[in-house]
Scaffold this motif. Structure first.
Motif, PDB file in Angstrom:
ATOM      1  N   ARG A  89       0.814  -1.214   0.000  1.00  0.00           N
ATOM      2  CA  ARG A  89       0.000   0.000   0.000  1.00  0.00           C
ATOM      3  C   ARG A  89       0.847   1.263   0.000  1.00  0.00           C
ATOM      4  NH1 ARG A  89      -3.265  -2.983   4.695  1.00  0.00           N
ATOM      5  NH2 ARG A  89      -4.329  -4.515   3.379  1.00  0.00           N
ATOM      6  N   VAL A  90       2.169   1.102  -0.027  1.00  0.00           N
ATOM      7  CA  VAL A  90       3.074   2.248  -0.101  1.00  0.00           C
ATOM      8  C   VAL A  90       3.257   2.623  -1.566  1.00  0.00           C
ATOM      9  CG1 VAL A  90       5.430   3.033   0.347  1.00  0.00           C
ATOM     10  CG2 VAL A  90       4.252   1.569   2.014  1.00  0.00           C
ATOM     11  N   PRO A  91       3.234   3.926  -1.904  1.00  0.00           N
ATOM     12  CA  PRO A  91       3.415   4.329  -3.312  1.00  0.00           C
ATOM     13  C   PRO A  91       4.721   3.793  -3.886  1.00  0.00           C
ATOM     14  CG  PRO A  91       2.751   6.199  -1.965  1.00  0.00           C
ATOM     15  CD  PRO A  91       3.020   5.088  -1.018  1.00  0.00           C
ATOM     16  N   GLY A  92       4.637   3.240  -5.097  1.00  0.00           N
ATOM     17  CA  GLY A  92       5.824   2.776  -5.792  1.00  0.00           C
ATOM     18  C   GLY A  92       6.398   1.469  -5.323  1.00  0.00           C
ATOM     19  N   VAL A  93       5.714   0.765  -4.413  1.00  0.00           N
ATOM     20  CA  VAL A  93       6.233  -0.479  -3.846  1.00  0.00           C
ATOM     21  C   VAL A  93       5.304  -1.633  -4.191  1.00  0.00           C
ATOM     22  CG1 VAL A  93       6.865  -1.705  -1.731  1.00  0.00           C
ATOM     23  CG2 VAL A  93       7.345   0.736  -1.945  1.00  0.00           C
ATOM     24  N   LYS A  94       5.886  -2.750  -4.621  1.00  0.00           N
ATOM     25  CA  LYS A  94       5.122  -3.966  -4.877  1.00  0.00           C
ATOM     26  C   LYS A  94       5.988  -5.166  -4.522  1.00  0.00           C
ATOM     27  CE  LYS A  94       1.421  -6.121  -6.302  1.00  0.00           C
ATOM     28  NZ  LYS A  94       0.118  -5.928  -5.640  1.00  0.00           N
ATOM     29  N   PHE A 549      -5.241  16.997   6.169  1.00  0.00           N
ATOM     30  CA  PHE A 549      -5.054  16.800   4.735  1.00  0.00           C
ATOM     31  C   PHE A 549      -3.566  16.669   4.450  1.00  0.00           C
ATOM     32  CE2 PHE A 549      -4.334  18.548   0.440  1.00  0.00           C
ATOM     33  CZ  PHE A 549      -5.147  17.694  -0.293  1.00  0.00           C
ATOM     34  N   ASN A 550      -3.187  15.609   3.755  1.00  0.00           N
ATOM     35  CA  ASN A 550      -1.800  15.391   3.346  1.00  0.00           C
ATOM     36  C   ASN A 550      -1.757  15.147   1.846  1.00  0.00           C
ATOM     37  OD1 ASN A 550      -0.928  15.538   6.005  1.00  0.00           O
ATOM     38  ND2 ASN A 550      -1.022  13.331   6.307  1.00  0.00           N
ATOM     39  N   GLU A 589       0.295  10.723  -3.656  1.00  0.00           N
ATOM     40  CA  GLU A 589      -0.465  10.189  -2.524  1.00  0.00           C
ATOM     41  C   GLU A 589      -1.254  11.316  -1.875  1.00  0.00           C
ATOM     42  OE1 GLU A 589       0.222   7.148   1.212  1.00  0.00           O
ATOM     43  OE2 GLU A 589       1.861   8.485   0.631  1.00  0.00           O
ATOM     44  N   VAL A 590      -2.483  11.024  -1.462  1.00  0.00           N
ATOM     45  CA  VAL A 590      -3.330  12.014  -0.813  1.00  0.00           C
ATOM     46  C   VAL A 590      -4.080  11.351   0.341  1.00  0.00           C
ATOM     47  CG1 VAL A 590      -5.258  11.603  -2.403  1.00  0.00           C
ATOM     48  CG2 VAL A 590      -5.112  13.770  -1.163  1.00  0.00           C
ATOM     49  N   GLY A 602      -5.430   7.588  -0.772  1.00  0.00           N
ATOM     50  CA  GLY A 602      -5.171   6.878  -2.016  1.00  0.00           C
ATOM     51  C   GLY A 602      -3.817   7.265  -2.567  1.00  0.00           C
ATOM     52  N   ASN A 603      -3.256   6.394  -3.400  1.00  0.00           N
ATOM     53  CA  ASN A 603      -1.993   6.710  -4.060  1.00  0.00           C
ATOM     54  C   ASN A 603      -1.941   5.987  -5.393  1.00  0.00           C
ATOM     55  OD1 ASN A 603      -0.483   4.030  -3.736  1.00  0.00           O
ATOM     56  ND2 ASN A 603      -0.888   4.523  -1.580  1.00  0.00           N
ATOM     57  N   GLY A 604      -1.108   6.489  -6.270  1.00  0.00           N
ATOM     58  CA  GLY A 604      -0.926   5.890  -7.584  1.00  0.00           C
ATOM     59  C   GLY A 604       0.496   6.069  -8.056  1.00  0.00           C
TER      60      GLY A 604
END
Length: 752
Positions: A89-94, A549-550, A589-590, A602-604
């Motif tokens: 669930r971390v951006p850019g990590v799989k 808000f982040n 990410e927001v 959410g992040n993408g």
């Protein structure tokens, strides 16, 4: 007996955290000295202490010049599931694997994967602890947080990694604590943990224990695979689903530590012993399912590792705290067994078909491998405050592996005269780093610069030539690297970062030595080198409150030269430096908390990963690298209620959506574009994951946690793959379907 070798390692935290916290602690104590008896000041002081020990540390990491993501595990200690789900669930990590609990995972971070990503526990390479500390097996409630570094690494970590690193940080209790948890899940999965910490104030000493046990049958269902007898092709029958057999995992681990604090000769001295076992059966290859037996006659393949580790850690400060030294000395003995001796053949329904005449279900001829590793590590770390806002840090780490063993089936030379595993193999590595950190403009501007030196020495039998030409070879190689990072906080809540690292990864022992049978050695292999760039923007407001808000956005670029890859050849394969790989992308990410009880996030991530084979062919140009998903996405909804079910309780409901876009698994596959649908006459399963014409895979997770105050415990329920999707990380290796887990956690803490 006689196997202890002690050495020197650095402190666990990155250079920024301890200095900043010590300065803040001194500032927080000043008003207390002036108004010692004021109750108002006492309340104010308590609030400042909470800020320093919790939120300030996380904020300090995020505002540092390094590109880093922090997973605060304190909020999810009672949650079911494993760390792989949290990291995904971390951006850019799989993190990708074959599906079974305990299977090896391949970490993909900003387009670089595998060995390009270093993994640590408390700043020590995870391999030191053996296979029982794979990311899927580490209990979340034994950790304080996870640090994910992207592209640039801190001086204190002492790692040779190309694309980044993941550091699992253990909890450090300071009060009497006893905690236990038990989790029951699908596929007969059981997880149990016990943790205890006992301080002896009179003697300024403490003792503790952490223990865990993981078991799973891993008997989830998947499409049956079989080998067509007519053309010998691999065929999958999606009308027949069968459960995996002989896929059992057993992983017990126990850690005991003793320590002394606040002495004239040591701020903290701690001795730790740790023992673990990792037993994992390997199911048959598609086309030869098991009949469920695992006796002396069939000897279905399995791994069995036993690890015994010892660590001595010493921290001491001098010159009124301006100079801080840290040492860690470690020795680990790992004994591993891999047996693959069965010669029986089964059809896709598990029916015995006969004897193929030679042992080995995974490799022709089989394996009876037994190895012993001696792992030594020595580490030293020093931080000196030259001026209040200027610090110098020096870190050096030395690691060494000694390997010896035997394999009368798979380790013999082709003339059958020598078992190559009986010849000792040695691998040693030095990593040194010197960094300088400065802060300006009332700490709004921060700069970090460092230079790093990498050196590797190897000794073992060279097997790259023809059989009978093996000989002992010694080799050494070295390289330089450096990094620069800067962060600027122009206004409250805003952070702008930029970083660059010329990173180096030394070849590991397997890439140098091979396995002496299917993969030959290559002592001429050179380090991988990469140019890593990051530019990041962050904004945060009203943290932990309604209206919080982040927002963050990060651009990254990687260019790896001399990428180490496996060259498949006849009669053997070997590792060598071959391609140039580039990765470029953006992640966002927001997080928004419109009400106290509701959080949305959410992040993408988009990644464009290409390779250049360096072929001097007209028209040749870089092509998309296979086995790299280009788009990742996550959404989260969390509902939090106080006293919903009972007084002095807290209940949370959550839901996650995880997305991974389609990707080709083999180089040279036709590039269809990101969102272009498949042609009607195109058969995607030959080249793409997933192979059923979906543009991507979606995984839905839902659950809840209920926290009680009296007794102090929590209970949680989680359902993964809620919609029973067919999910794949690797080609034809189907992940589990819907899985349910329940976790009970009980905690007893005595405040000082």
């Amino acid at each position: 007996m006689g196997k202890l070798l002690l050495g020197i390692m650095g402190l666990l935290f990155m250079v920024t955290a301890p200095v900043f916290l010590s300065n803040q602690a001194l500032k927080a104590q000043e008003p207390v000295k002036k108004l010692k008896d004021s109750s108002a000041v006492k309340k104010q002081n308590r609030l400042k202490e909470v800020n320093i020990n919790g939120k300030t540390l996380i904020r300090e990491f995020k505002e540092s010049p390094l590109p880093i993501e922090i997973i605060d595990l304190k909020a999810v200690h009672g949650q079911s599931g494993n760390l792989i789900e949290l990291l995904n669930r971390v951006p850019g990590v799989k993190l990708r694997g074959d599906g079974a609990l305990g299977d090896p995972v391949n970490i993909n971070l900003n387009g670089l994967n595998g060995k390009a990503i270093a993994v640590f526990k408390d700043g020590i390479p995870l391999s030191f602890y053996g296979h029982s500390f794979e990311p899927s097996l580490i209990p979340s409630n034994m950790l304080d947080r996870i640090e994910v570094y992207k592209g640039a690494l801190p001086v204190s970590l002492g790692a040779d990694a190309l694309g980044g690193a993941i550091n699992f940080v253990s909890r450090a209790p300071s009060v009497t604590t006893l905690e236990a948890s038990y989790e029951l899940g699908s596929f007969n999965t059981h997880r149990a943990t016990v943790s205890a910490y006992l301080p002896f104030k009179k003697y300024k000493a403490y003792a503790g224990i952490n223990a865990a046990y993981t078991y799973s049958d891993n008997n989830y269902k998947r499409d049956v695979g079989w080998i067509s007898p007519g053309d010998n092709n691999l065929v999958f029958d999606n009308t027949v689903r069968s459960a995996f057999r002989n896929n059992i995992l057993k992983a017990p681990v126990a850690e005991l530590y003793l320590g002394i604090k606040h002495k004239s000769w040591a701020d903290d001295l701690r001795f730790t012993i740790l023992g673990s076992q990792f037993y994992k059966q390997l199911p048959q290859l598609p086309g030869i399912p098991s009949n469920g037996r695992n006796d002396a006659m069939t000897r279905h393949p399995f791994n069995n590792d036993r690890t015994f580790s010892q660590l001595l850690k010493h921290d001491k400060s001098f010159l009124s705290g301006k100079l801080r030294l840290g040492t860690v000395l470690g020795y680990s003995r790992i004994k591993t067994t891999f047996l693959d001796t069965s010669s029986l053949v089964y059809n896709r329904f598990g029916e015995l078909q006969g004897d193929k005449g030679h042992p080995g279900e995974f490799f022709y001829g089989g394996n009876a491998l037994r190895l012993k590793y001696n792992f030594y590590t020595l580490r030293f770390n020093a931080v000196y405050d030259v001026l209040p806002d200027h610090q110098v840090q020096l870190n050096h780490i030395y690691t060494r592996y000694d390997r010896i063993g035997t394999d009368p089936l798979g380790g013999m030379t082709r003339n059958g005269e020598l078992d190559l595993y009986t010849v000792p193999a040695k691998y040693a590595k030095h990593i040194s780093a010197l960094g300088f950190r400065s802060r300006f403009l009332d700490e709004k501007l921060e700069n970090l610069i460092a230079v790093k030196r990498y050196q590797m020495k190897t000794s073992g039998y060279s097997t790259i030539g023809r059989s009978g030409s093996e000989k002992t070879v010694r080799d050494s190689t070295a390289a330089w690297g450096w990094m620069e990072g800067i962060s600027f906080r122009p206004a409250s809540g805003w952070v702008i970062k930029a970083s660059y690292e010329h990173s180096v990864r030394m070849p590991d022992d397997f890439e140098v030595f091979g396995d002496s049978y299917n993969v030959k050695s290559n002592f001429g292999i050179r380090p991988e080198k990469s140019h890593n760039y990051n530019v990041q923007f962050q904004y945060s407001a009203a943290a932990q409150q309604a209206g919080a808000f982040n927002l963050s956005a990060n651009y990254f670029s990687r260019r790896t030269n001399g990428r180490i890859m496996l060259v498949r050849d006849i009669p053997y394969s070997y590792y060598t430096n071959r391609t140039v790989v580039t990765s470029e992308g953006i992640e966002m990410e927001v997080m928004y908390k419109p009400f106290k009880f509701l959080m949305l996030s959410g992040n993408g991530t988009y990644m464009d990963v290409k390779q250049d084979l360096g072929l001097e062919i007209k028209g040749d140009k870089p092509s998309r690298l296979a086995d790299q998903p280009p788009i990742l996405g996550n959404l989260q909804l969390r509902l939090m209620f106080d006293q919903l079910l009972q007084k002095k309780s807290r209940t949370e409901f959550y839901g996650y959506w995880n997305y991974m876009h389609r990707f080709n698994w083999i180089d040279g596959a036709e590039d269809l574009g990101l969102f272009k649908p498949y042609p009607k006459d195109y058969e995607p399963r030959n080249f793409w994951i997933p192979g059923d014409r979906r543009l991507g895979q979606q995984n839905y997770t839902a659950g809840f946690i209920h926290y009680m105050e009296n007794p102090k415990c929590s209970i949680s329920l989680q359902v993964n793959n809620l919609t029973q999707q067919k999910l794949f990380d690797n080609f034809y290796m189907e992940r589990p379907g819907r899985a349910v887990s329940v976790k009970l956690r009980w905690e007893l803490s005595t405040i000082k």
